[in-house]
Motif scaffolding. Sequence first.
Motif, short mmCIF file in Angstrom:
data_model
loop_
_atom_site.label_atom_id
_atom_site.label_comp_id
_atom_site.label_asym_id
_atom_site.label_seq_id
_atom_site.Cartn_x
_atom_site.Cartn_y
_atom_site.Cartn_z
N VAL A 117 4.15 12.30 -8.60
CA VAL A 117 4.95 12.58 -8.13
C VAL A 117 5.83 11.89 -7.22
O VAL A 117 6.72 11.09 -7.33
N ALA A 118 4.38 11.26 -6.27
CA ALA A 118 5.19 10.58 -4.92
C ALA A 118 3.91 10.30 -4.26
O ALA A 118 2.84 10.64 -5.00
N ALA A 119 3.96 9.44 -3.81
CA ALA A 119 2.58 9.07 -3.22
C ALA A 119 2.63 8.07 -1.74
O ALA A 119 4.55 7.59 -1.38
N MET A 120 2.30 7.79 -0.86
CA MET A 120 2.19 7.20 0.55
C MET A 120 1.22 6.65 0.87
O MET A 120 0.09 7.39 1.03
N SER A 121 1.14 5.58 1.20
CA SER A 121 0.08 4.47 2.57
C SER A 121 -0.19 4.48 3.67
O SER A 121 0.82 5.19 4.14
N TRP A 122 -1.31 4.45 4.56
CA TRP A 122 -1.83 4.61 5.57
C TRP A 122 -1.45 3.00 6.49
O TRP A 122 -2.86 2.33 5.49
N ASN A 123 -1.64 2.41 7.23
CA ASN A 123 -1.43 1.33 8.08
C ASN A 123 -2.04 1.51 8.97
O ASN A 123 -0.84 2.57 9.80
N VAL A 124 -2.53 0.88 9.59
CA VAL A 124 -2.15 0.17 10.95
C VAL A 124 -1.25 0.52 12.10
O VAL A 124 -0.16 -0.27 11.79
N GLY A 125 -1.29 1.24 12.74
CA GLY A 125 0.25 1.18 13.41
C GLY A 125 1.27 1.99 12.93
O GLY A 125 2.52 1.40 13.18
N SER A 126 1.09 2.91 12.44
CA SER A 126 1.80 3.80 12.00
C SER A 126 2.49 3.12 10.58
O SER A 126 3.93 3.72 10.89
#
Length: 128
Positions: free
Chosen positions: A48-57
Amino acid sequence: QVQLVESGGGLVQAGGSLRLSCAASGRAFSSYAMGWFRQAPGKEREFVAAMSWNVGSTYYAYYADSVKGRFTISRDNAKNTVYLQMASLKPEDTAVYYCAARSGVPTTYSQAHEYRYWGQGTQVIVSS
């Protein structure tokens, strides 16, 4: 380990809106890739949907073509929670919705086997 708890499912009429929540617990939350999947009776689980997480928001969102423009994934870092805002719901959106997570960067965000942790699911029923 990480545990995920979904909430917000229910019964809604076609054209309506619903917001799902996924509360996560565990260390290094900002490094997790998060995904939403759904499974209708007699059908395979689909992305359906996804989100990656990274340094610095900094993060990036991805959507299945079937929900693009109608669904929005977002997060609240203070609450360790990921949301799926669903609008213009259709009967074909009826399914059990699952929240998923994994550390690092997956090969692809759209394949269920890339995710290690899963919630119990929350039922969404869209009536016509």
